[in-house]
Write a protein that holds these residues in place. Structure first.
Motif, PDB file in Angstrom:
ATOM      1  N   LEU A  21     -21.052  38.835  99.394  1.00 20.81           N
ATOM      2  CA  LEU A  21     -21.721  39.321  98.187  1.00 20.81           C
ATOM      3  C   LEU A  21     -22.417  40.651  98.455  1.00 20.81           C
ATOM      4  N   ARG A  22     -23.095  40.710  99.589  1.00 17.09           N
ATOM      5  CA  ARG A  22     -23.779  41.955  99.955  1.00 17.09           C
ATOM      6  C   ARG A  22     -22.780  43.101 100.077  1.00 17.09           C
ATOM      7  N   ALA A  23     -21.675  42.859 100.783  1.00 15.07           N
ATOM      8  CA  ALA A  23     -20.668  43.903 100.980  1.00 15.07           C
ATOM      9  C   ALA A  23     -20.044  44.328  99.657  1.00 15.07           C
ATOM     10  N   GLU A  24     -19.737  43.365  98.788  1.00 22.48           N
ATOM     11  CA  GLU A  24     -19.132  43.689  97.491  1.00 22.48           C
ATOM     12  C   GLU A  24     -20.104  44.480  96.616  1.00 22.48           C
ATOM     13  N   PHE A  25     -21.375  44.073  96.612  1.00 24.13           N
ATOM     14  CA  PHE A  25     -22.383  44.770  95.810  1.00 24.13           C
ATOM     15  C   PHE A  25     -22.480  46.226  96.244  1.00 24.13           C
ATOM     16  N   GLU A  26     -22.574  46.466  97.549  1.00 28.91           N
ATOM     17  CA  GLU A  26     -22.728  47.828  98.045  1.00 28.91           C
ATOM     18  C   GLU A  26     -21.468  48.653  97.802  1.00 28.91           C
ATOM     19  N   ALA A  27     -20.300  48.046  97.990  1.00 27.50           N
ATOM     20  CA  ALA A  27     -19.050  48.778  97.792  1.00 27.50           C
ATOM     21  C   ALA A  27     -18.872  49.176  96.330  1.00 27.50           C
ATOM     22  N   ARG A  28     -19.239  48.288  95.431  1.00 27.27           N
ATOM     23  CA  ARG A  28     -19.013  48.538  94.004  1.00 27.27           C
ATOM     24  C   ARG A  28     -20.062  49.447  93.372  1.00 27.27           C
ATOM     25  N   THR A  29     -21.160  49.691  94.088  1.00 26.02           N
ATOM     26  CA  THR A  29     -22.183  50.609  93.572  1.00 26.02           C
ATOM     27  C   THR A  29     -22.279  51.866  94.427  1.00 26.02           C
ATOM     28  N   GLY A  30     -21.242  52.139  95.195  1.00 28.84           N
ATOM     29  CA  GLY A  30     -21.212  53.366  95.981  1.00 28.84           C
ATOM     30  C   GLY A  30     -22.170  53.386  97.147  1.00 28.84           C
ATOM     31  N   GLY A  31     -22.675  52.228  97.557  1.00 22.34           N
ATOM     32  CA  GLY A  31     -23.609  52.170  98.675  1.00 22.34           C
ATOM     33  C   GLY A  31     -24.957  52.780  98.363  1.00 22.34           C
ATOM     34  N   THR A  32     -25.239  53.019  97.079  1.00 25.15           N
ATOM     35  CA  THR A  32     -26.482  53.691  96.701  1.00 25.15           C
ATOM     36  C   THR A  32     -27.681  52.775  96.817  1.00 25.15           C
ATOM     37  N   TRP A  33     -27.499  51.479  96.564  1.00 28.58           N
ATOM     38  CA  TRP A  33     -28.602  50.526  96.614  1.00 28.58           C
ATOM     39  C   TRP A  33     -28.300  49.469  97.675  1.00 28.58           C
ATOM     40  N   PRO A  34     -28.499  49.803  98.960  1.00 26.89           N
ATOM     41  CA  PRO A  34     -28.184  48.844 100.021  1.00 26.89           C
ATOM     42  C   PRO A  34     -29.069  47.603  99.944  1.00 26.89           C
ATOM     43  N   LEU A  35     -28.486  46.479 100.262  1.00 23.08           N
ATOM     44  CA  LEU A  35     -29.203  45.208 100.286  1.00 23.08           C
ATOM     45  C   LEU A  35     -29.234  44.689 101.708  1.00 23.08           C
ATOM     46  N   ASN A  36     -30.252  43.911 102.030  1.00 22.44           N
ATOM     47  CA  ASN A  36     -30.201  43.203 103.300  1.00 22.44           C
ATOM     48  C   ASN A  36     -29.822  41.752 103.018  1.00 22.44           C
ATOM     49  N   VAL A  37     -29.274  41.109 104.018  1.00 25.22           N
ATOM     50  CA  VAL A  37     -28.767  39.746 103.818  1.00 25.22           C
ATOM     51  C   VAL A  37     -29.888  38.803 103.387  1.00 25.22           C
ATOM     52  N   GLY A 140     -11.022  51.382  90.183  1.00 29.49           N
ATOM     53  CA  GLY A 140     -12.329  51.042  89.648  1.00 29.49           C
ATOM     54  C   GLY A 140     -13.466  51.369  90.591  1.00 29.49           C
ATOM     55  N   ARG A 141     -13.257  51.163  91.890  1.00 31.23           N
ATOM     56  CA  ARG A 141     -14.339  51.428  92.846  1.00 31.23           C
ATOM     57  C   ARG A 141     -14.590  52.925  92.972  1.00 31.23           C
ATOM     58  N   ASP A 142     -13.520  53.735  92.958  1.00 32.55           N
ATOM     59  CA  ASP A 142     -13.707  55.186  92.990  1.00 32.55           C
ATOM     60  C   ASP A 142     -14.442  55.653  91.739  1.00 32.55           C
ATOM     61  N   LEU A 143     -14.093  55.075  90.609  1.00 29.86           N
ATOM     62  CA  LEU A 143     -14.761  55.443  89.365  1.00 29.86           C
ATOM     63  C   LEU A 143     -16.233  55.041  89.406  1.00 29.86           C
ATOM     64  N   LEU A 147     -19.393  57.581  88.935  1.00 30.41           N
ATOM     65  CA  LEU A 147     -20.434  57.399  87.919  1.00 30.41           C
ATOM     66  C   LEU A 147     -21.821  57.406  88.545  1.00 30.41           C
ATOM     67  N   VAL A 148     -21.957  56.744  89.686  1.00 32.06           N
ATOM     68  CA  VAL A 148     -23.252  56.724  90.381  1.00 32.06           C
ATOM     69  C   VAL A 148     -23.641  58.135  90.817  1.00 32.06           C
ATOM     70  N   LEU A 149     -22.682  58.866  91.375  1.00 25.53           N
ATOM     71  CA  LEU A 149     -22.946  60.230  91.821  1.00 25.53           C
ATOM     72  C   LEU A 149     -23.361  61.127  90.661  1.00 25.53           C
ATOM     73  N   GLU A 150     -22.673  60.994  89.537  1.00 24.23           N
ATOM     74  CA  GLU A 150     -23.021  61.810  88.374  1.00 24.23           C
ATOM     75  C   GLU A 150     -24.400  61.445  87.839  1.00 24.23           C
ATOM     76  N   ASN A 151     -24.775  60.176  87.925  1.00 22.49           N
ATOM     77  CA  ASN A 151     -26.118  59.782  87.507  1.00 22.49           C
ATOM     78  C   ASN A 151     -27.174  60.484  88.359  1.00 22.49           C
ATOM     79  N   HIS A 152     -26.936  60.550  89.674  1.00 17.93           N
ATOM     80  CA  HIS A 152     -27.869  61.251  90.560  1.00 17.93           C
ATOM     81  C   HIS A 152     -27.923  62.740  90.223  1.00 17.93           C
TER      82      HIS A 152
END
Length: 203
Positions: A21-37, A140-143, A147-152
């Motif tokens: 779940l942690r890996a999927e969350f980070e991958a799908r949000t561009g690694g912008t909001w890292p989570l710890n286990v 989808g992951r590239d998109l 989107l995250v990058l453009e938000n920043h």
């Protein structure tokens, strides 16, 4: 973004264990909001307590999978269609710093603004270069990353405009009351109020 809702959205696709779940969350949000286990498993425990997820037996490596309950699926479906509200804004360190700077004695507000502008413009240049190097989204992951990058990028541009607005507000404010004077009766100084309004308009 709510970590709770994000994890539930992933579990709506299929059951997963915490590390995945942690890996999927980070991958799908561009690694912008890292989570710890630990954060992931704390959230899962609360979701299980609230009847939104259920844990199943561990696999050969002792990992426990979590899946959504019917209640969890219903809540996730509601979340997708519920607009994100802005009534309660998170504390912004920069806004707090400048609000204090214009009301405390001995602070060179112009220097504070200039130092922040230099950092903001550097961040904006770095983001612009990163955007220029990014490939056209192919899935989808590239998109999602795009989107995250453009938000920043948009956020940094808005911050730069807000800092310009503050300088203009400071120029108008000089001579009307000492910047170090506290606001009467708990009112917000008009320089901060004006700057905050400008920031909201730039968003």
């Amino acid at each position: 973004m709510s970590v709770k809702q994000g994890l539930m959205a992933l579990l709506a696709q299929e059951p997963m264990y915490g590390a995945r779940l942690r890996a999927e969350f980070e991958a799908r949000t561009g690694g912008t909001w890292p989570l710890n286990v630990g954060q992931v498993y704390t959230t899962l425990s609360r979701l299980e307590r609230d009847g939104l997820v259920v844990a199943s037996g561990g696999d050969d490596e002792g990992r426990i999978e979590y899946s959504l309950t019917d209640s969890g699926r219903a809540e996730t479906s509601r979340w997708w269609l519920t607009p994100v509200t802005r009534e309660s804004s998170p504390r912004d360190e920069l806004v707090i710093k400048l609000a204090l700077a214009v009301t405390l004695p001995g602070v060179d507000v112009a220097a504070v603004v200039q130092a922040q502008r230099t950092a903001t413009l550097k961040h904006l240049r770095d983001l612009t270069r990163l955007k220029a190097r990014a490939d056209e989204p192919s899935d989808g992951r590239d998109l999602a990353w795009s989107l995250v990058l453009e938000n920043h990028l948009f956020t940094a541009e808005a911050e730069a405009r807000w800092l310009d607005h503050i300088e203009s507000a400071l120029s108008r404010h000089r001579g009307r009351m000492p910047l170090s004077s506290p606001p009467p009766s708990g009112d917000v100084p008009d320089v901060v109020e004006s700057a905050a309004a400008g920031r909201e308009r730039s968003r």
